[in-house]
Design a protein around this motif. Structure first.
Motif, PDB file in Angstrom:
ATOM      1  N   PRO A 359       0.808  -1.235   0.000  1.00 13.69           N
ATOM      2  CA  PRO A 359       0.000   0.000   0.000  1.00 13.69           C
ATOM      3  C   PRO A 359       0.833   1.273   0.000  1.00 13.69           C
ATOM      4  CG  PRO A 359      -0.088  -1.076   2.155  1.00 13.69           C
ATOM      5  CD  PRO A 359       0.645  -2.020   1.261  1.00 13.69           C
ATOM      6  N   LYS A 360       2.142   1.145   0.192  1.00 15.04           N
ATOM      7  CA  LYS A 360       2.992   2.351   0.203  1.00 15.04           C
ATOM      8  C   LYS A 360       3.443   2.753  -1.190  1.00 15.04           C
ATOM      9  CE  LYS A 360       2.824   3.437   4.441  1.00 15.04           C
ATOM     10  NZ  LYS A 360       3.585   2.904   5.562  1.00 15.04           N
ATOM     11  N   ILE A 361       3.161   1.883  -2.149  1.00 16.70           N
ATOM     12  CA  ILE A 361       3.458   2.265  -3.540  1.00 16.70           C
ATOM     13  C   ILE A 361       2.398   3.262  -3.980  1.00 16.70           C
ATOM     14  CG2 ILE A 361       3.521   1.457  -5.936  1.00 16.70           C
ATOM     15  CD1 ILE A 361       4.541  -1.214  -4.913  1.00 16.70           C
ATOM     16  N   CYS A 362       2.830   4.375  -4.571  1.00 14.23           N
ATOM     17  CA  CYS A 362       1.825   5.313  -5.086  1.00 14.23           C
ATOM     18  C   CYS A 362       1.540   5.033  -6.557  1.00 14.23           C
ATOM     19  CB  CYS A 362       2.246   6.762  -4.872  1.00 14.23           C
ATOM     20  SG  CYS A 362       3.643   7.257  -5.877  1.00 14.23           S
ATOM     21  N   ILE A 363       0.317   5.374  -6.925  1.00 10.30           N
ATOM     22  CA  ILE A 363      -0.102   5.174  -8.309  1.00 10.30           C
ATOM     23  C   ILE A 363      -0.171   6.538  -8.984  1.00 10.30           C
ATOM     24  CG2 ILE A 363      -1.903   4.220  -9.809  1.00 10.30           C
ATOM     25  CD1 ILE A 363      -2.915   2.594  -7.401  1.00 10.30           C
ATOM     26  N   PHE A 374      -8.616   0.875 -10.099  1.00 10.40           N
ATOM     27  CA  PHE A 374      -7.769   1.021  -8.916  1.00 10.40           C
ATOM     28  C   PHE A 374      -8.380   1.898  -7.824  1.00 10.40           C
ATOM     29  CE2 PHE A 374      -5.186   0.252 -12.669  1.00 10.40           C
ATOM     30  CZ  PHE A 374      -4.439  -0.848 -12.274  1.00 10.40           C
ATOM     31  N   LEU A 375      -9.597   2.407  -8.074  1.00 12.93           N
ATOM     32  CA  LEU A 375     -10.183   3.405  -7.165  1.00 12.93           C
ATOM     33  C   LEU A 375     -10.327   2.912  -5.727  1.00 12.93           C
ATOM     34  CD1 LEU A 375     -13.039   5.300  -9.082  1.00 12.93           C
ATOM     35  CD2 LEU A 375     -10.813   6.156  -8.327  1.00 12.93           C
ATOM     36  N   ASP A 376     -10.581   1.596  -5.565  1.00 10.92           N
ATOM     37  CA  ASP A 376     -10.864   1.074  -4.224  1.00 10.92           C
ATOM     38  C   ASP A 376      -9.612   0.705  -3.435  1.00 10.92           C
ATOM     39  OD1 ASP A 376     -10.341  -0.907  -6.127  1.00 10.92           O
ATOM     40  OD2 ASP A 376     -11.226  -2.451  -4.826  1.00 10.92           O
ATOM     41  N   LEU A 377      -8.446   0.830  -4.077  1.00 11.40           N
ATOM     42  CA  LEU A 377      -7.219   0.401  -3.389  1.00 11.40           C
ATOM     43  C   LEU A 377      -6.786   1.435  -2.346  1.00 11.40           C
ATOM     44  CD1 LEU A 377      -5.231  -1.072  -6.412  1.00 11.40           C
ATOM     45  CD2 LEU A 377      -6.423  -2.307  -4.596  1.00 11.40           C
ATOM     46  N   PRO A 378      -6.045   1.012  -1.361  1.00 13.21           N
ATOM     47  CA  PRO A 378      -5.618   1.943  -0.300  1.00 13.21           C
ATOM     48  C   PRO A 378      -4.489   2.887  -0.753  1.00 13.21           C
ATOM     49  CG  PRO A 378      -4.689  -0.240   0.090  1.00 13.21           C
ATOM     50  CD  PRO A 378      -5.608  -0.378  -1.088  1.00 13.21           C
ATOM     51  N   ASN A 379      -3.858   2.562  -1.876  1.00 11.96           N
ATOM     52  CA  ASN A 379      -2.686   3.334  -2.304  1.00 11.96           C
ATOM     53  C   ASN A 379      -3.029   4.795  -2.623  1.00 11.96           C
ATOM     54  OD1 ASN A 379      -2.797   0.462  -3.206  1.00 11.96           O
ATOM     55  ND2 ASN A 379      -0.604   0.799  -3.509  1.00 11.96           N
ATOM     56  N   HIS A 380      -2.093   5.667  -2.369  1.00 13.04           N
ATOM     57  CA  HIS A 380      -2.249   7.062  -2.794  1.00 13.04           C
ATOM     58  C   HIS A 380      -2.203   7.116  -4.321  1.00 13.04           C
ATOM     59  CE1 HIS A 380      -0.984   9.027   1.257  1.00 13.04           C
ATOM     60  NE2 HIS A 380      -2.077   8.275   1.347  1.00 13.04           N
ATOM     61  N   GLN A 381      -3.032   7.995  -4.884  1.00  8.57           N
ATOM     62  CA  GLN A 381      -3.148   8.016  -6.332  1.00  8.57           C
ATOM     63  C   GLN A 381      -3.096   9.440  -6.863  1.00  8.57           C
ATOM     64  OE1 GLN A 381      -6.165   5.376  -7.886  1.00  8.57           O
ATOM     65  NE2 GLN A 381      -6.131   4.093  -6.040  1.00  8.57           N
ATOM     66  N   PHE A 382      -2.221   9.657  -7.837  1.00  8.41           N
ATOM     67  CA  PHE A 382      -2.087  10.969  -8.472  1.00  8.41           C
ATOM     68  C   PHE A 382      -2.723  10.910  -9.855  1.00  8.41           C
ATOM     69  CE2 PHE A 382       1.258  10.455  -5.409  1.00  8.41           C
ATOM     70  CZ  PHE A 382       1.320  11.681  -4.758  1.00  8.41           C
ATOM     71  N   HIS A 383      -3.638  11.838 -10.126  1.00  9.39           N
ATOM     72  CA  HIS A 383      -4.265  11.920 -11.439  1.00  9.39           C
ATOM     73  C   HIS A 383      -3.658  13.080 -12.220  1.00  9.39           C
ATOM     74  CE1 HIS A 383      -7.359   8.989 -10.515  1.00  9.39           C
ATOM     75  NE2 HIS A 383      -7.669   9.635  -9.411  1.00  9.39           N
ATOM     76  N   ARG A 405      -6.764   9.927  -0.288  1.00 10.11           N
ATOM     77  CA  ARG A 405      -5.896   9.069  -1.104  1.00 10.11           C
ATOM     78  C   ARG A 405      -5.580   9.709  -2.465  1.00 10.11           C
ATOM     79  NH1 ARG A 405      -9.139   4.349  -2.483  1.00 10.11           N
ATOM     80  NH2 ARG A 405     -10.826   5.829  -2.026  1.00 10.11           N
ATOM     81  N   PHE A 406      -6.428  10.635  -2.871  1.00  9.59           N
ATOM     82  CA  PHE A 406      -6.337  11.133  -4.243  1.00  9.59           C
ATOM     83  C   PHE A 406      -5.721  12.526  -4.341  1.00  9.59           C
ATOM     84  CE2 PHE A 406      -9.966   8.171  -4.203  1.00  9.59           C
ATOM     85  CZ  PHE A 406      -9.510   7.250  -5.143  1.00  9.59           C
TER      86      PHE A 406
END
Lengths: 517, 517
Positions: A359-363, A374-383, A405-406
């Motif tokens: 979960p520490k990998i960011c997307i 990937f929306l439901d994953l705990p990972n931080h996500q950059f759009h 997260r987003f």
């Protein structure tokens, strides 16, 4: 020479030259033979067969260089006066003799394609061309953007006595007939030389502008078969001849013309020139066609944002700069950049498994196409916010279930975020200061993703969804592929550790997603 | 209502109505929903959704009849004012109430499509429409052919006070901007009513004509998405909006518009509307589009012959009449009519064997496609001269080896034989007086062949090469198929014994070539 309303009018067909933009200036030999045979039998005075050019860094075909054997072939095939064109900015006056030597005895006229701010250099080149015994035409581009002071400038008046023809080139296909009349009237006051008109068809004004130019004093008009030519294309030879036959009884063999038209229509099926909404807008706003088409077809920019940008009378600071600057929190060891290909969905089981356990990998989403997976994953996500991707993203997200997260990352100079979107997501949106990659590849979302990853100081940047394109690719896809490849090469040189987790056609290190599960 | 240069301008989108010509007025429901949703968000005042019509002999789809449930659907989908159109010549004033009753409360305006010579009938219909409470527009067709006396006629002036709009309809897409200005100026002197313009794009004048009409006083302008419309199509909604946005800052959501355009472009791929050389000529000469396209696509007439025919200022007697009249020598029991299909070549062994052993059977070539397979046979052979078939034939024949076996039969009113050909083959060419079949099916070479056979008093007319069309057929092929079928049915009624020797998709008696060898 046609006698129309007591005026002498000449037609110039430049299909091979202007049409070459769609075929890299390569044409099938049988088609070229049929072309010459047909034009020989039509009331056309000149045939422009192509460019003479210095060697380029990329491939261009036969009619971009017109080597001697091809000049001889054209001369043999044609009973008309042959014309070539030079891109003025490629040449200095000293080049002229060498580049035109093979044309002696074959070519009747040399045209110079010139931008208004380069008239000074063009003058020297024109003199050198004239000295070699060719007729010389100055084809002054971007007529819809000419400034008032052009007409009275010494730069223009110095051409008096040198030129055989002066062409008004409506490069953007954006002129209206009233503007054509005005332009010709001003020119007639400034220059005493035969005038010509070269129209493009973005807003379907090529014919009426050409007829208007003839009435306003043009004595030479350009056209191409089926309008084949750069961007939205040119005045169609068959349309011009239909009208000249109808209005002035100019004799035309429509059957031989139609046979040629049928052949070029096959090419049109393949290359799809002609106008469309982005070209209409580039015409209406006098924008370089590639700018608009590139943004729309390659980057999926929204048309509204392009129009808004160019409609502003003044240039305000880009609106995106109103967002707070993105301040990277350097808490990730690894980042997974997710592109717009099919693999994130094809391998979603494995990729999601990997992310869930790490979960520490960011997307970093460089495209909106796969965000759903990937929306439901705990990972931080950059759009990465860009172009139509914003609208696509909006369909997937909703402000209510948006959480910490987003991160929505806009670009300093990229496309303006629509007001609708920015009002809803204002608190989540940050603007990215251009880094190494965006400085070089300004509009690319892959470059944005790399800058985000780079600023986060991650150790490894992994990729999925960078599949490359299978089967038939469009020109825009090819350009995008080449650009992404450059970014990857650049990233490796830049010292970043990058690899793909899913199959890719890019030259990019790979590590199977299954090997790290 | 748009405010443009202090003038009020209204736009009317008639995509479903005029575009219906390409889809038999059937449209996919999802597309229709997207269409309404999009137009609701564009600066368009009126949406013309289709025709109301009496039942026809052939199939036409939903938007040709607009049954009540569909009117309700449209009303629900659209936030704009709905418009329908009536083909004036279909109706008498007494029909109006019944045909318009379901429109009450749904439709805001009724338009009448009227030919100039039917203004009298139109007046009564217009009054009946008006009485029912609808706005009424007169859409007067064929503007490029209007006569001077129209403007001062009582037939026109009687509409004063009845009409809400009077439309100039450029049915042939043949007007030039100067003619538009002239037409509007004359109309303004004759009628005090809001004026409109409905343009077609044959010679790519739809936009400039519409802008010119606005300047000349039009307050309502028609357009269709992607120019979808009869023949060469209409002014493109997206082009008009691009220009109105550019010139007058009319607000336009180009992204939603572009999404709709992309959908209609898929339909365009399929139906291929838009201009082409035959349409350009029909525009330039103000000819009915179907006349030119039918002759070219279905009959393979040469464009030169069509243009020559319409260019003549006076109408001289058809040139073919200079040939001596064909006087049939009644010496054949049987005739074999050879059409343009594949079977004459596929079965050429058997067919040739049969003819060789029956040299008294005459051959009638209704197409030039298969003449080569039979040239060496001893049988007398009649060639039907028509359209491009003549040029094809010329490639096969040569005057030197032309002999008394061959008869070249031209048609009284068919296409003019080119001078080249007629000078070479003058002595062999005869003109056929129209018989039963050519009187009914004027331009058909099958009808010619039947008249030749009929005049020769043969007892049996056999066919090969009338295969029908397999797979995808074009509209022209379908029409040709239906016409040939009618001729066969007619021939049987007429008491002729006819059958095919090779496989055929026509309803036509058959007798296998192998059964008679």
């Amino acid at each position: 020479m046609l006698n129309i309303n007591q005026k002498k009018i000449q037609l110039l067909d430049c299909t091979l030259r202007d049409g070459g933009y769609y075929t890299n200036w390569d044409f099938d030999e049988n088609l070229v033979e049929q072309y010459f045979k047909t034009i020989n039998n039509l009331p056309v005075e000149f045939i422009e067969i192509g460019y003479r050019s210095k060697p380029q860094q990329k491939y261009e075909g036969a009619f971009f260089y017109l080597p001697q054997y091809l000049l001889e072939f054209c001369k043999k095939q044609s009973s008309k006066k042959l014309v070539i064109i030079l891109n003025e900015k490629e040449f200095s006056p000293d080049d002229v003799e060498e580049v035109l030597k093979p044309c002696a005895g074959m070519v009747y006229m040399v045209r110079l394609a010139v931008a208004p701010h380069r008239l000074k250099n063009a003058l020297k080149i024109a003199e050198a061309v004239k000295k070699m015994g060719f007729l010389i035409s100055l084809n002054l581009m971007y007529a819809s953007k000419w400034k008032e002071d052009l007409y009275t400038s010494a730069d223009l008046k110095n051409f008096q006595g040198i030129l055989d023809y002066f062409y008004v080139v409506d490069s953007y296909g954006g002129m209206l007939p009233s503007e054509v009349t005005m332009t010709f009237n001003k020119l007639k006051e400034s220059l005493s030389v035969d005038l010509g008109f070269h129209g493009h068809n973005n807003i379907e004004m090529a014919l009426i502008n050409s007829l208007t130019a003839m009435e306003a004093g043009a004595s030479i008009i350009d056209a191409t078969v089926c309008g084949m030519g750069r961007g939205a294309g040119n005045l169609k030879t068959e349309l011009l001849l239909s009208l000249l036959h109808r209005k002035y009884k100019v004799p035309v063999d429509f059957d031989i013309l139609n046979e040629l038209v049928e052949e070029f229509l096959k090419l049109k099926e393949e290359h799809k020139w002609g106008t469309n909404l982005p070209y209409m807008l580039s015409g209406a706003f006098s924008l370089p066609q590639n700018t608009v088409l590139g943004r729309v077809k390659k980057r999926f920019f929204s048309l509204n944002s392009i129009v808004k940008e160019v409609s502003e009378e003044t240039t305000p600071p880009p609106e995106n700069c109103h967002f707070p600057v993105f301040t990277p929190v350097k808490q990730y060891q690894k980042a997974l950049v997710v592109g717009g290909g099919n693999t994130p969905q094809e391998f979603s089981g494995a990729v999601r498994e990997y992310l869930k356990h790490n979960p520490k990998i960011c997307i970093i989403h460089s495209s909106s196409r796969n965000v759903n997976s990937f929306l439901d994953l705990p990972n931080h996500q950059f759009h990465c916010l860009s172009g139509k991707e914003i609208l696509r993203l909006e369909k997937t997200l909703s402000p209510e279930n948006y959480d910490k997260r987003f991160f929505l990352i806009s670009s300093e100079t990229g496309e303006t975020i629509p007001a609708d979107f920015s009002s809803k997501y204002k608190q989540f949106t940050k603007v990215l200061k251009k880094g190494h990659f965006q400085k070089k590849y300004e509009l690319s979302t892959t470059a944005m993703a790399m800058d985000i990853a780079d600023s986060l100081d991650v150790q490894e940047i992994m990729f999925t969804g960078y599949d490359g394109y299978a089967g038939q690719v469009t020109r825009e896809q090819l350009e995008l592929f080449e650009e992404n490849q450059e970014i990857f090469d650049d990233a490796e040189e830049h010292g970043l550790t990058i690899f793909s987790l899913t199959p890719t056609m890019y030259k990019l290190s790979s590590k199977s997603i299954f090997s790290i599960l």
